[in-house]
Design an enzyme around this catalytic site. Structure first.
Site, PDB file in Angstrom:
ATOM      1  N   HIS A 111      24.430 -57.581 -36.635  1.00 23.06           N
ATOM      2  CA  HIS A 111      24.385 -58.473 -35.470  1.00 23.06           C
ATOM      3  C   HIS A 111      23.557 -59.728 -35.703  1.00 23.06           C
ATOM      4  CE1 HIS A 111      26.385 -56.068 -32.316  1.00 23.06           C
ATOM      5  NE2 HIS A 111      25.922 -55.016 -32.973  1.00 23.06           N
ATOM      6  N   LYS A 152      19.906 -66.306 -20.885  1.00 24.08           N
ATOM      7  CA  LYS A 152      19.942 -65.454 -22.076  1.00 24.08           C
ATOM      8  C   LYS A 152      18.505 -65.264 -22.545  1.00 24.08           C
ATOM      9  CE  LYS A 152      22.753 -68.402 -23.893  1.00 24.08           C
ATOM     10  NZ  LYS A 152      23.906 -67.893 -24.600  1.00 24.08           N
ATOM     11  N   ARG A 153      18.329 -64.374 -23.493  1.00 24.12           N
ATOM     12  CA  ARG A 153      17.004 -64.123 -24.064  1.00 24.12           C
ATOM     13  C   ARG A 153      16.379 -65.436 -24.530  1.00 24.12           C
ATOM     14  NH1 ARG A 153      16.059 -62.447 -29.461  1.00 24.12           N
ATOM     15  NH2 ARG A 153      18.324 -62.242 -29.678  1.00 24.12           N
ATOM     16  N   LYS A 188      18.131 -70.197 -29.683  1.00 22.18           N
ATOM     17  CA  LYS A 188      19.056 -70.347 -28.561  1.00 22.18           C
ATOM     18  C   LYS A 188      18.846 -71.678 -27.829  1.00 22.18           C
ATOM     19  CE  LYS A 188      19.601 -65.363 -27.868  1.00 22.18           C
ATOM     20  NZ  LYS A 188      21.050 -65.208 -28.113  1.00 22.18           N
ATOM     21  N   THR A 245      27.917 -62.982 -26.115  1.00 28.91           N
ATOM     22  CA  THR A 245      28.950 -62.440 -25.229  1.00 28.91           C
ATOM     23  C   THR A 245      28.875 -63.062 -23.832  1.00 28.91           C
ATOM     24  OG1 THR A 245      27.470 -60.567 -24.744  1.00 28.91           O
ATOM     25  CG2 THR A 245      29.199 -60.213 -26.396  1.00 28.91           C
ATOM     26  N   LYS A 248      31.817 -64.090 -20.762  1.00 27.67           N
ATOM     27  CA  LYS A 248      31.773 -63.753 -19.334  1.00 27.67           C
ATOM     28  C   LYS A 248      31.935 -65.001 -18.482  1.00 27.67           C
ATOM     29  CE  LYS A 248      28.560 -60.136 -20.656  1.00 27.67           C
ATOM     30  NZ  LYS A 248      27.129 -59.839 -20.838  1.00 27.67           N
TER      31      LYS A 248
END
Length: 965
Positions: A504, A697-698, A703, A808, A812
């Site tokens: 991952h 998100k985290r 990110k 992911t 969504k």
């Protein structure tokens, strides 16, 4: 006075049987064969629910059944009931006997309309042997007939079930119970129905004995279960009506449920989506993980700083889980390894110094529109002896309590901070704890129906969800060799056939490594096995690459570092597995070119891609009811709930102005709900006329939440410099950011504080007003996402190219008609291929440009707008200048590893494109529809089908197949 039978039946004459067809049911009454009871014999065609109907009828007639002897032959029941009336007497009067016979014959002959509502449960001869393992004879026919139909789902039956649980499970008065108690009773009522199908699924699979897949994951971010259960079981309307008549609201009860916080982010949520798809696709599958007592921390923001608070999600119990105290396994740690001779064969014996017990807790996972219910088995750590009586008697009860606490610590917290040696030790303990328990359970289940391990690879597939369960490789070797006396060669051959590994990450620093000294201390036998695996592997590699010691060193499972030897867990997983897959096309290509390059050169056939997906049931059908109904009405059916590719049919409707208007109305209602949630959590009132721009998100540097907030600061500065007329042209924005920072991740925590400080400054500026708002939503979790995603219009997925394995949440958002602003990274690339780059706002460097950009950092001149924004932070425009210095430094003198400066101008251009598009609501809506229409590929159903056929070799086994009789 008349006996109860006479009061019920009156003087009705026995009905005459039909002239043709099955013989009329026969009822005989015998008062001579038993001194204490009247024996009522019934002969009638068998049908589901007949036994319970007869016993209920006898009860209604005022008769107590002391004993029942049931038999079925050629489809005809031959049942005998030993009865007495409520006074303890036989049925003696001729009239009472005649009335009893007449009434029972009417019941047996009647065409019961309610019988059509009852579904017959499958009867499997493999469920019960005539004699159990304890040697106790069992009347399996009676045991089956007592529950030969499924619980009915009519409104009255549901109400009765709920009230029964209020009174008998919760021990509350059925006349006075609050929403929390109503939620628990409702959950138990649904759990009853889940257990029915769970038991039947497991019995059915035991009889069919197909190959099963076991999904091993440290995380399962399940979220709430109530809505998912009622929807997957197809009883949402019935439960809603039943509760409404009782004075309760189903949606209000859903809010009473605490999220099952058994995961950190995408990894755990993916695992949960996969379980939903496995169940829906009727795959013989189980998930295995840890029942964390506290799970992921609750995030609180105090003065803009993240504070971690324990998440006591189990404080008031979890009505969905099924404790299995009878399913427990010993888990060993520490000690030493000795050698013993067994029948002339050298055997290793692990003499552990510490032992705990893993106790199972099962969580039924229902499929959608199928009778199949699979299982998520979570392990809780308990002391191997609940209480040390000797220690207590000698006064050392403190030691006894401490031993109990020491054992239970293993399953207390999700991802303990591993910056310390003790933290690393606990984390490795957790990993071994759950894989050891899981593998012992899997081997035990296999051995129940097989007397050798020859068929093990044909019956078992083990999926490693990232490197966390990799210690399972030496553990399975230990179980096979040390506990089942298999040789190394056969054991290793089995391992290489059953294990498959999902990677991952792309980042080398994220690949898990454990100090050899720690593994030797905690798991001495496993370290021996790892050394052996590595030695044999390197011997094989020497035959391929020769004496290229540098290459062999790069491929070795044991790595020599300045700090000592470490075990590279990803390499161990790769060597032991028959398949290794990435989770997006670009990710799978990158791992072959970077972190696993040497291995790909040797074993190219091992490498696959399995692009992630999400379950459209939770993430579209259930959380976005308005859009779901519109799509179902428009497409003419709801088949898209199990076949997302059907949404392609929406493409034509994107050109229909009337349909676009309906689409916008649904989005507006979802924005209303999100605006309410924003005000509830932050106190900030936002305008529905604004574009809702979301990044949840985290929190992590790669990110790039930091890039988002830098862009917001620039937007704010621009608005402040505009004239009143210019401001009329501004597209209002509500910028929403949410996510948790790991407790030990200092930079991520500073970024959260920066977001909060900028938000306070902007939201407190009356000159800007509704033109720009920024909110940080605390404690982002699954339930919050279910409100955020349907109400979002623009979603940011802006990681540095080449750093996000897949992602992911982008899937969504796209599914729900939210346009994506992002880099060409992870699954964004495949989303662009499916819905078209024209329907996204793409910016930034491409993956193949990243390294060159990093190499040119010393000569790179940032965009002046970037420099101005960074300087405003450094100069204290948003307060806390000293606290934000490390952020500014990492963007400038620190080398800006994640290339915020390089992508800043392109990012602002993409934001400007989004503004331009949003002004044309018809075009924005058209692209929103196309986004949903093009999301068919990103269902986890598609992903799991690929895993099942191309990696696991497992097939669908629908429960409605006829079991053997």
């Amino acid at each position: 006075g008349a006996r109860p039978a006479a009061r019920v039946a009156g003087k009705a004459s026995p009905p005459q049987g039909p002239a043709s067809g099955p013989a009329a049911p026969q009822v005989l009454v015998d008062n001579d064969a038993d001194p204490l009871h009247t024996i009522i014999s019934v002969q009638a065609p068998n049908r589901p629910g007949l036994l319970t109907t007869l016993t209920a009828t006898l009860h209604d007639m005022g008769l107590d059944v002391a004993k029942a002897d049931v038999q079925t032959e050629d489809g005809t029941v031959h049942d005998r009931f030993f009865v007495r009336d409520r006074g303890g007497l036989k049925i003696l009067g001729d009239e009472d006997v005649a009335n009893t016979i007449a009434f029972l014959q009417m019941v047996l002959s009647a065409d019961h309309t309610h019988a059509e509502l009852q579904r017959s449960r499958p009867y499997s001869s493999a469920v019960l042997d005539k004699v159990t393992a304890e040697g106790r004879a069992q009347n399996k026919e009676l045991l089956y007939k007592l529950l030969d139909t499924y619980i009915t789902n009519d409104v009255v039956s549901i109400q009765s079930s709920i009230i029964n649980h209020v009174e008998f499970t919760l021990a509350r008065s059925r006349y006075k119970f609050d929403d929390t108690e109503a939620y628990h009773a409702t959950a138990h009522s649904l759990r009853d129905r889940l257990i029915e199908s769970w038991n039947d699924t497991q019995a059915f699979l035991r009889e069919k004995d197909p190959k099963r897949v076991y999904y091993l994951s440290m995380e399962f971010l399940m979220g709430r279960s109530l809505q998912n259960a009622v929807m997957n079981l197809g009883v949402s309307e019935q439960y809603s009506q039943a509760l409404k008549e009782l004075g309760y609201d189903l949606e209000a009860l859903e809010e009473q449920e605490r999220d099952a916080a058994l995961g950190n982010g995408g990894l755990g949520r993916l695992a949960s989506c996969f379980l939903d798809s496995m169940a829906t696709l009727n795959l013989p599958a189980w998930g295995y993980g840890i029942r964390y007592q506290y799970g992921m921390f609750r995030q609180m923001l105090i003065d803009g700083f993240q504070h971690e608070v324990p998440d006591y999600w189990l404080t008031f119990g979890n009505p969905w889980e099924i404790p299995r105290p009878n399913v427990a396994y010993p888990i060993k740690f520490y000690g030493h390894v000795s050698v013993k001779d067994v029948d002339g064969k050298q055997m290793f014996q692990w003499n552990a110094a510490e032992e705990v017990t893993a106790v199972a807790y099962d969580n039924p996972i229902p499929g959608f529109n199928t009778g199949n219910t699979i299982n998520l088995r979570l392990w809780a750590a308990k002391p191997c002896k609940e209480f040390d009586l000797e220690a207590f008697n000698t006064g050392d009860y403190i030691k006894s309590i401490l031993n109990k606490q020491r054992a239970e610590t293993i399953s207390s917290v999700l991802y303990p901070d591993d910056r310390t040696y003790e933290g690393k030790e606990l984390r490795l303990k957790q990993q071994h704890f759950f894989v050891s328990a899981s593998l012992q359970d899997i081997v035990r289940r296999y051995k129940e129906t097989h007397n050798s391990f020859d068929a093990f690879p044909d019956k078992v597939a083990l999926q490693l969800n990232d490197t966390h369960p990799t210690i399972g490789v030496p553990e399975l070797m230990r179980i096979l060799m040390d506990e089942n006396a298999l040789g190394w060669t056969k054991s290793w051959a089995i391992c290489q056939k059953v294990f498959s590994f999902t990677n991952h990450t792309i980042l080398p620093e994220a690949l898990e490594k454990w100090p050899v000294s720690l593994v030797e201390k905690l798991l001495p036998r496993h370290m021996q096995i790892i050394y052996d695996i590595n030695w044999r592997f390197l011997q094989d590699m020497k035959k391929v690459v020769g004496e290229d010691w540098d290459k062999l060193g790069r491929m070795s499972i044991i790595e020599e570092t300045p700090g000592g030897k470490v075990v590279r867990m990803a390499y161990l997983a790769l060597v032991a597995s028959h398949s290794v897959n990435g989770v997006a096309a670009i990710h799978s290509d990158l791992i072959k070119e970077t972190i696993f390059q040497e291995f790909h050169g040797i074993w190219p056939e091992k490498f696959q891609n399995k692009t992630n997906g999400v379950t459209q049931r939770r993430w579209l059908a259930f959380c976005n009811r308005g859009l779901s109904q519109l799509m179902t009405d428009t497409l003419g059916s709801d088949t898209w709930v199990t076949d997302l590719s059907v949404l392609k049919g929406l493409t034509a409707y994107a050109e229909d102005p009337e349909f676009r208007a309906k689409w916008r109305e649904v989005k507006l209602q979802n924005k209303v709900q999100l605006a309410k949630k924003i005000e509830e959590l932050t106190g900030v009132n936002v305008s529905l006329d604004s574009m809702f721009d979301v990044q949840v998100k985290r929190i992590h540097e790669y990110k790039r939440q930091l890039l988002n907030v830098l862009g917001i600061i620039h937007r704010y500065t621009e608005i402040k410099g505009m004239t009143a007329e210019e401001r009329k042209e501004v597209v209002p924005r509500v910028c929403v950011i949410g996510g948790k920072a790991a407790p030990g991740y200092d930079m991520a925590k500073r970024i959260i504080k920066l977001i909060s400080a900028v938000a306070d400054h902007i939201n407190g500026d009356p000159e800007v007003g509704d033109l720009l708002k920024l909110v940080f939503l605390p404690d982002y979790n699954v339930s919050l996402a279910e409100v955020i995603i349907p109400g979002s219009e623009l979603s940011q997925h802006i990681s540095t190219a080449g750093t996000e394995a897949s992602g992911t949440s982008n899937m969504k958002f796209a599914m729900n008609g939210c346009l994506i602003l992002g880099t060409m990274d992870g699954a964004n690339i495949e989303i662009a291929e499916e819905i078209g780059e024209d329907n996204m706002f793409i910016f930034g460097l491409r993956t193949d440009e990243v390294e060159a950009a990093r190499a040119a950092k010393e000569t790179h001149v940032p965009d002046p707008r970037f420099t101005a924004v960074v300087n405003s932070i450094r100069d204290g425009a948003f307060g806390w200048p000293d606290y934000f210095v490390p952020i500014c430094d990492t963007l400038t003198t620190g080398g800006d590893y994640y290339l915020h400066a390089d992508d800043f101008a392109s990012y602002l251009d993409a934001q400007q494109d989004a503004d331009t598009m949003y002004r044309d609501q018809e075009e924005w809506t058209r692209r929103s529809i196309l986004s949903t229409a093009g999301s068919g590929k990103f269902s986890s159903d598609r992903t799991i089908r690929e895993y099942a056929s191309e990696i696991w070799g497992v097939e669908s086994v629908p429960l409605d197949q006829e079991p053997s009789q």
